[in-house]
Design a protein around this motif. Structure first.
Motif, PDB file in Angstrom:
ATOM      1  N   LEU A 171       0.784  -1.105   0.032  1.00  0.00           N
ATOM      2  CA  LEU A 171      -0.082  -0.040  -0.007  1.00  0.00           C
ATOM      3  C   LEU A 171       0.885   1.192  -0.008  1.00  0.00           C
ATOM      4  O   LEU A 171       2.028   1.141   0.695  1.00  0.00           O
ATOM      5  N   THR A 172       0.225   2.411  -0.691  1.00  0.00           N
ATOM      6  CA  THR A 172       1.404   3.376  -0.990  1.00  0.00           C
ATOM      7  C   THR A 172       1.427   4.407   0.125  1.00  0.00           C
ATOM      8  O   THR A 172       2.239   4.967   0.511  1.00  0.00           O
ATOM      9  N   SER A 265     -11.059  -4.674   1.077  1.00  0.00           N
ATOM     10  CA  SER A 265     -11.474  -5.065   2.464  1.00  0.00           C
ATOM     11  C   SER A 265     -12.122  -6.382   2.671  1.00  0.00           C
ATOM     12  O   SER A 265     -11.925  -6.736   4.049  1.00  0.00           O
ATOM     13  N   LYS A 266     -12.876  -6.840   1.850  1.00  0.00           N
ATOM     14  CA  LYS A 266     -13.325  -8.199   2.166  1.00  0.00           C
ATOM     15  C   LYS A 266     -12.414  -9.458   2.028  1.00  0.00           C
ATOM     16  O   LYS A 266     -12.462 -10.295   2.684  1.00  0.00           O
ATOM     17  N   VAL A 267     -11.541  -9.187   1.132  1.00  0.00           N
ATOM     18  CA  VAL A 267     -10.609 -10.258   0.761  1.00  0.00           C
ATOM     19  C   VAL A 267      -9.220 -10.049   1.731  1.00  0.00           C
ATOM     20  O   VAL A 267      -8.595 -11.179   2.011  1.00  0.00           O
ATOM     21  N   PHE A 268      -8.795  -9.015   1.958  1.00  0.00           N
ATOM     22  CA  PHE A 268      -7.358  -8.788   2.651  1.00  0.00           C
ATOM     23  C   PHE A 268      -7.523  -8.307   3.839  1.00  0.00           C
ATOM     24  O   PHE A 268      -8.303  -7.282   4.232  1.00  0.00           O
ATOM     25  N   ASP A 269      -6.534  -8.364   4.577  1.00  0.00           N
ATOM     26  CA  ASP A 269      -6.403  -7.672   5.772  1.00  0.00           C
ATOM     27  C   ASP A 269      -4.914  -7.095   5.772  1.00  0.00           C
ATOM     28  O   ASP A 269      -4.285  -7.330   5.053  1.00  0.00           O
ATOM     29  N   ILE A 270      -5.085  -5.892   6.224  1.00  0.00           N
ATOM     30  CA  ILE A 270      -3.966  -4.899   6.172  1.00  0.00           C
ATOM     31  C   ILE A 270      -2.994  -5.018   7.342  1.00  0.00           C
ATOM     32  O   ILE A 270      -3.356  -5.239   8.570  1.00  0.00           O
ATOM     33  N   VAL A 271      -1.746  -5.671   7.055  1.00  0.00           N
ATOM     34  CA  VAL A 271      -0.661  -5.964   7.978  1.00  0.00           C
ATOM     35  C   VAL A 271       0.643  -5.083   7.812  1.00  0.00           C
ATOM     36  O   VAL A 271       0.788  -4.536   6.637  1.00  0.00           O
ATOM     37  N   ASP A 272       1.764  -5.260   8.793  1.00  0.00           N
ATOM     38  CA  ASP A 272       2.915  -4.788   8.667  1.00  0.00           C
ATOM     39  C   ASP A 272       3.471  -5.472   7.582  1.00  0.00           C
ATOM     40  O   ASP A 272       3.305  -6.821   7.457  1.00  0.00           O
ATOM     41  N   ILE A 278      14.369  -1.637   2.442  1.00  0.00           N
ATOM     42  CA  ILE A 278      13.785  -0.420   3.544  1.00  0.00           C
ATOM     43  C   ILE A 278      13.439  -0.850   4.665  1.00  0.00           C
ATOM     44  O   ILE A 278      13.827  -0.359   5.885  1.00  0.00           O
ATOM     45  N   GLY A 279      12.653  -2.086   5.040  1.00  0.00           N
ATOM     46  CA  GLY A 279      12.470  -2.578   6.269  1.00  0.00           C
ATOM     47  C   GLY A 279      10.979  -2.720   6.348  1.00  0.00           C
ATOM     48  O   GLY A 279      10.193  -2.672   5.533  1.00  0.00           O
ATOM     49  N   SER A 280      10.487  -2.926   7.352  1.00  0.00           N
ATOM     50  CA  SER A 280       9.023  -3.302   7.896  1.00  0.00           C
ATOM     51  C   SER A 280       8.482  -1.911   7.950  1.00  0.00           C
ATOM     52  O   SER A 280       8.809  -1.072   8.840  1.00  0.00           O
ATOM     53  N   VAL A 281       7.499  -1.856   7.205  1.00  0.00           N
ATOM     54  CA  VAL A 281       6.607  -0.576   7.151  1.00  0.00           C
ATOM     55  C   VAL A 281       5.367  -0.884   7.738  1.00  0.00           C
ATOM     56  O   VAL A 281       4.634  -1.731   7.211  1.00  0.00           O
ATOM     57  N   PRO A 282       4.728  -0.285   8.703  1.00  0.00           N
ATOM     58  CA  PRO A 282       3.492  -0.598   9.535  1.00  0.00           C
ATOM     59  C   PRO A 282       2.340  -0.396   8.606  1.00  0.00           C
ATOM     60  O   PRO A 282       2.357   0.593   7.711  1.00  0.00           O
ATOM     61  N   LEU A 283       1.818  -1.584   8.481  1.00  0.00           N
ATOM     62  CA  LEU A 283       0.135  -1.491   7.982  1.00  0.00           C
ATOM     63  C   LEU A 283       0.329  -1.036   6.283  1.00  0.00           C
ATOM     64  O   LEU A 283      -0.267  -0.278   5.897  1.00  0.00           O
ATOM     65  N   SER A 284       1.348  -1.669   5.825  1.00  0.00           N
ATOM     66  CA  SER A 284       1.594  -1.480   4.344  1.00  0.00           C
ATOM     67  C   SER A 284       1.367  -2.612   3.344  1.00  0.00           C
ATOM     68  O   SER A 284       1.848  -2.528   2.233  1.00  0.00           O
ATOM     69  N   GLY A 285       0.978  -3.679   4.068  1.00  0.00           N
ATOM     70  CA  GLY A 285       0.738  -4.988   3.071  1.00  0.00           C
ATOM     71  C   GLY A 285      -0.321  -5.570   2.994  1.00  0.00           C
ATOM     72  O   GLY A 285      -1.372  -5.311   4.072  1.00  0.00           O
ATOM     73  N   LEU A 286      -0.627  -6.465   2.108  1.00  0.00           N
ATOM     74  CA  LEU A 286      -2.328  -7.099   2.190  1.00  0.00           C
ATOM     75  C   LEU A 286      -1.735  -8.507   2.381  1.00  0.00           C
ATOM     76  O   LEU A 286      -1.083  -9.189   1.652  1.00  0.00           O
ATOM     77  N   GLU A 306      10.091 -12.607   5.002  1.00  0.00           N
ATOM     78  CA  GLU A 306      10.353 -11.176   4.136  1.00  0.00           C
ATOM     79  C   GLU A 306      11.689 -10.550   4.557  1.00  0.00           C
ATOM     80  O   GLU A 306      12.154  -9.799   3.779  1.00  0.00           O
ATOM     81  N   SER A 307      12.135 -10.534   5.912  1.00  0.00           N
ATOM     82  CA  SER A 307      13.300  -9.938   6.222  1.00  0.00           C
ATOM     83  C   SER A 307      14.522 -10.336   5.763  1.00  0.00           C
ATOM     84  O   SER A 307      15.473  -9.490   5.946  1.00  0.00           O
ATOM     85  N   VAL A 308      14.752 -11.503   4.895  1.00  0.00           N
ATOM     86  CA  VAL A 308      16.056 -11.685   4.643  1.00  0.00           C
ATOM     87  C   VAL A 308      16.209 -10.837   3.504  1.00  0.00           C
ATOM     88  O   VAL A 308      15.633 -10.760   2.491  1.00  0.00           O
ATOM     89  N   GLU A 309      17.388 -10.060   3.348  1.00  0.00           N
ATOM     90  CA  GLU A 309      17.630  -9.248   2.381  1.00  0.00           C
ATOM     91  C   GLU A 309      18.645  -9.840   1.309  1.00  0.00           C
ATOM     92  O   GLU A 309      19.602 -10.622   1.888  1.00  0.00           O
ATOM     93  N   ALA A 310      18.639  -9.393   0.302  1.00  0.00           N
ATOM     94  CA  ALA A 310      19.695  -9.554  -1.016  1.00  0.00           C
ATOM     95  C   ALA A 310      20.657  -8.735  -0.674  1.00  0.00           C
ATOM     96  O   ALA A 310      20.636  -7.461  -0.656  1.00  0.00           O
ATOM     97  N   ARG A 311      21.871  -9.143  -0.383  1.00  0.00           N
ATOM     98  CA  ARG A 311      23.183  -8.335  -0.388  1.00  0.00           C
ATOM     99  C   ARG A 311      23.831  -8.158  -1.626  1.00  0.00           C
ATOM    100  O   ARG A 311      24.460  -9.245  -2.031  1.00  0.00           O
ATOM    101  N   ILE A 312      23.723  -6.857  -2.095  1.00  0.00           N
ATOM    102  CA  ILE A 312      24.354  -6.752  -3.446  1.00  0.00           C
ATOM    103  C   ILE A 312      25.485  -5.698  -3.334  1.00  0.00           C
ATOM    104  O   ILE A 312      25.143  -4.600  -2.971  1.00  0.00           O
ATOM    105  N   PRO A 313      26.832  -5.849  -3.373  1.00  0.00           N
ATOM    106  CA  PRO A 313      27.742  -5.142  -3.028  1.00  0.00           C
ATOM    107  C   PRO A 313      27.837  -3.629  -3.834  1.00  0.00           C
ATOM    108  O   PRO A 313      27.579  -3.859  -5.094  1.00  0.00           O
ATOM    109  N   GLY A 314      27.691  -2.599  -3.318  1.00  0.00           N
ATOM    110  CA  GLY A 314      27.791  -1.070  -3.991  1.00  0.00           C
ATOM    111  C   GLY A 314      26.439  -0.736  -4.548  1.00  0.00           C
ATOM    112  O   GLY A 314      26.132   0.265  -4.682  1.00  0.00           O
TER     113      GLY A 314
END
Ligand code: SF4
Length: 372
Positions: A171-172, A265-272, A278-286, A306-314
């Motif tokens: 969610l934007t 709103s009928k199909v999805f819950d809004i979640v962190d 960037i990291g965890s953004v409050p109430l920004s996912g479905l 979700e929290s496992v990040e890809a490390r791309i040097p540079g």
């Protein structure tokens, strides 16, 4: 006098808007930063050279409006695993296909024998899944604009039982709050996304001027739309009256698309939710509601970390996404990272900032900016 052809009138309007922008810019005390949230706006800015004709004290910065760029790499690896180890058919959009995950991309998984299919829509995935005997998953990537294609079909019971959904929808408005609250990104104006606003409505952005004092214009995607939005923002800054203006009234209403919002709103819950780099953004996912758990891939195949990040040097994708760096400030831009061989997600999608910069100017921009 006869009616002038439209292109001449457009040019005249553009000149007039630019003249007004320059006049207003002279009244500014300091350099200002206007963010184009959406990748399509950034496309217009680069294709028409709008960034380069702005007065020196008006900086246009790109924002996080590329859903492919911000989808956590863990989702890519999760779907690669399903395709390679669980014999699952994975459906994905073409933009997602080449995005590097942590270990590899879905394109690579396919080259290794995984069943990965590129689709244009969720409907394509549904039609194909009806023909499959085994399990299938749809990697659902996108903002508010994309979710109705999934939620409306689930509500109508049109989805085959063997098709599961990996919901990476984001969610934007929450990411804008996050940027202003947590990352402390300095923004003097925002050109709010046109497509997303057709769904959520222009009113969804009223928090920007009301709570943060940031002038905001919901704009269309023609070059004149963008120039008009910049003029409006400068006008509000100079007058000291931050407001929300809906310049895109030909497509965007104040309240948005009721059917799409109700189905969401009928199909999805809004979640962190995590945003790549960037990291965890409050109430920004479905996330699918419990009553749709039969369609939720994680019920059958386990959750995505979700929290496992890809490390791309540079790689400076996360700064590019947050408007803190320009693509040319990444040491890999058009060197190790190119549209043909992308290293970071921003170089893959047609809405990714690095991809757009590479398309419209590429090496000449790099040279010009490195000189200044
Ligand atoms: Fe990421 Fe490539 Fe852009 Fe660098 S040039 S920020 S690696 S996408």
């Amino acid at each position: 006098m006869g009616v002038l052809p439209f292109r001449f009138r457009s040019r005249d309007v553009a000149r007039r808007l630019l003249a007004e922008i320059r006049l207003l810019a002279k009244e500014l005390d300091s350099k200002i930063r206007i963010m184009t949230f959406c990748g399509t706006h950034e496309h217009t800015v680069m294709e028409w050279g709008i960034r380069w004709i702005m007065p020196e004290n008006v900086d246009i910065v790109a924002g996080p409006g590329c859903p492919v760029c911000i989808t956590p790499a863990a989702y890519i690896d999760y779907c690669c695993r399903l395709a390679l180890e669980e014999n699952v058919t994975v459906y994905t959009y073409g933009d997602v296909y080449k995005v590097p995950g942590i270990r590899y991309s879905l394109a690579k998984a396919r080259s290794m024998g995984g069943r990965v299919k590129v689709v244009y829509s969720f409907l394509d995935a549904i039609n194909d899944a009806f023909k499959q005997d085994g399990e299938c998953v749809f990697l659902a990537v996108g903002f508010e604009t994309t979710q109705p294609s999934v939620s409306i079909r689930l509500l109508r019971g049109k989805v085959p039982r063997n098709l599961k959904i990996v919901s990476a929808f984001r969610l934007t408005p929450p990411i804008m709050r996050y940027m202003l609250d947590r990352v402390k990104v300095r923004l003097d104006g925002v050109i709010a996304p046109g497509h997303v606003s057709t769904i959520i409505g222009a009113g969804a952005w009223s928090f920007l001027p009301e709570e943060y004092g940031v002038p905001t214009v919901v704009a269309g995607f023609e070059p004149l739309d963008v120039l008009l939005a910049i003029r409006e923002i400068l006008y509000m800054i100079v007058r000291g009256v931050p407001r929300l203006v809906n310049e895109y009234r030909r497509a965007v209403s104040w309240g948005g698309n009721r059917l799409a919002l109700e189905s969401m709103s009928k199909v999805f819950d809004i979640v962190d939710a995590y945003w790549r780099g960037i990291g965890s953004v409050p109430l920004s996912g479905l996330e699918l509601k419990g009553r749709y758990r039969d369609y939720d891939a994680k019920e059958l195949f386990g959750d995505v970390d979700e929290s496992v990040e890809a490390r791309i040097p540079g790689c400076r994708c996360s700064e590019v996404i947050l408007g803190l760096a320009k693509p040319v400030e990444c040491p890999l831009f058009l060197k190790a990272c190119t549209p043909e061989n992308p290293r970071g997600p921003c170089m893959v999608s047609s809405e990714g900032t690095c991809r757009i910069w590479a398309k419209f100017g590429g090496y000449s921009i790099l040279k010009r900016m490195l000189k200044t």
